[in-house]
Design an enzyme around this catalytic site. Structure first.
Site, short mmCIF file in Angstrom:
data_model
loop_
_atom_site.label_atom_id
_atom_site.label_comp_id
_atom_site.label_asym_id
_atom_site.label_seq_id
_atom_site.Cartn_x
_atom_site.Cartn_y
_atom_site.Cartn_z
N GLY A 109 6.20 4.17 3.21
CA GLY A 109 4.95 4.81 3.62
C GLY A 109 4.46 5.87 2.66
O GLY A 109 3.74 6.78 3.03
N SER A 112 1.97 2.88 -1.13
CA SER A 112 2.05 1.99 -2.28
C SER A 112 0.77 1.18 -2.46
O SER A 112 0.40 0.88 -3.59
CB SER A 112 3.25 1.06 -2.15
OG SER A 112 3.13 0.31 -0.97
N SER A 113 0.05 0.86 -1.39
CA SER A 113 -1.15 0.06 -1.60
C SER A 113 -2.24 0.88 -2.26
O SER A 113 -2.95 0.36 -3.14
CB SER A 113 -1.64 -0.60 -0.32
OG SER A 113 -1.35 0.17 0.79
N ALA A 115 -1.72 3.46 -4.25
CA ALA A 115 -1.28 3.69 -5.64
C ALA A 115 -1.50 2.43 -6.48
O ALA A 115 -1.95 2.51 -7.62
CB ALA A 115 0.20 4.10 -5.66
N ASP A 156 -5.51 8.98 0.61
CA ASP A 156 -4.43 8.47 -0.23
C ASP A 156 -4.95 8.00 -1.58
O ASP A 156 -4.29 8.14 -2.61
CB ASP A 156 -3.65 7.35 0.50
CG ASP A 156 -4.56 6.36 1.21
OD1 ASP A 156 -5.79 6.55 1.21
OD2 ASP A 156 -4.03 5.37 1.75
#
Ligand code: MEV
Length: 327
Positions: A109, A112-113, A115, A156
């Site tokens: 969590g 990563s998506s 990034a 994010d």
């Protein structure tokens, strides 16, 4: 002319304001020093090829005209949607090969998506020779995230681009770097993977059923994010801990905490942490505890015994180019 470009972007850890940020309140997020690397190579064909071994994907191939269909596997959805959006805005006559490499597991969590989306976008702009500011990157990446997930504040994406510790208001209305020292945190993983869009929708549903209660909770979360920003800037970490405790109580009222999170949070408090809370959407994933030097080892020990201790440095650098190869 570049033939191949590698870029990397950091993961993120949300310190304050989750869920309320989706509904217009501010949040505070910090970048973690685990990075996602993406290499984009021009292939001179009408093809999009993606290899993402860390996401369990080998040699995914499509023609450019097939991009963005409903059949996208999870691991490629963000990258493929972004490429489609990019081509709509900046048509190209060459396809690309994409390879990703992750320093962190997607299950923790750490984002990563986002990034992967941001690192891919940075490498793509560079390899295609298109100038892009951080704001351009943000707009395209956030668009792709919304295409795929339908929901999300974009904090994010901003964190993967700008790095450091940010004060953020959706949809990028405020993106402000807080120059302060990152707070002394211990990070624990519950071992349970949670699904962010599902949790966002659950909270939206609760808001529909109990608008006054939930609006009041969001209001107070917004205020305590502002209080936390001031306390962090003064290095008043005990106060930051008290605000974390309050933020956690409010998140519990939104029903996004879990037995595993509550257990780790309670145990770290018993061991002398100044405060602790879940970090992110909740339902599992990570928790954070703020702790003074004398108690750090004890708090780390209890996290190790009851979950997984994550060793990360905070306030990491945002997206950057790692390597450019000429033809
Ligand atoms: C998830 O990491 C944080 C949420 O606030 C969702 C978002 O802001 O996109 C729950």
């Amino acid at each position: 002319m570049a033939h191949s470009v590698t870029a990397s972007a950091p993961g993120k850890l949300l310190l304050f304001g989750e869920h309320a940020v989706v509904h217009g309140k501010p949040c505070i997020v910090t970048a973690v020093d685990q990075r996602l690397f993406v290499t984009v190579t021009l292939n001179g064909e009408n093809m999009f090829r993606l290899t993402a071994p860390d996401m369990g994907l080998e040699a995914y191939v499509k023609t450019i005209d097939e991009l963005g269909g409903a059949d996208l596997p999870n691991a490629v959805r963000f990258i493929e949607m972004l490429y489609k959006r990019f081509l709509e805005r900046y048509p190209q006559n060459r396809g690309i090969d994409v390879v990703t490499k992750s320093e962190f597991s997607a299950s923790f969590g750490f984002g990563s998506s986002s990034a992967a989306t941001v690192a891919f976008a940075k490498a793509l702009f560079e390899v295609c020779g298109v100038q892009a500011s951080n704001q351009d990157l943000f707009e395209l990446c956030y668009r792709a995230v919304l295409d795929v997930q339908g929901v999300g504040s974009g904090f994010d994406v901003a964190c993967a681009i700008w790095g450091g510790t940010l004060y953020y208001v959706t949809p990028g209305k405020v993106i402000e770097k807080l120059l302060d020292e990152a707070p002394p945190l211990v990070v624990g993983y519950t071992g349970v993977k949670a699904d962010t869009p599902t949790l966002i929708r659950q909270v939206a549903e609760l808001k529909r059923k109990e608008p006054e209660l939930v609006s009041g909770i969001f209001e107070r979360i917004g205020e305590l994010v502002d209080e936390a920003r001031i306390a962090m800037s003064r290095g008043a970490f005990e106060k930051v801990g008290a605000l974390m405790q309050e933020n956690q109580r409010l998140l519990s009222k939104l029903h996004v905490s879990s037995a595993e999170l509550d257990m780790l949070i309670d145990e770290t408090i018993k061991m002398g942490a100044w405060g602790a809370k879940l970090s992110g959407a909740g339902g599992g994933d990570c928790m954070i505890a703020i702790v003074g030097k004398e108690k750090k080892a004890l708090v780390e020990g209890v996290v190790r015994n009851n979950g997984e201790l994550m060793r990360v440095n905070l306030g990491a650098e945002g997206v950057r180019i790692e390597k450019i190869s000429e033809q």
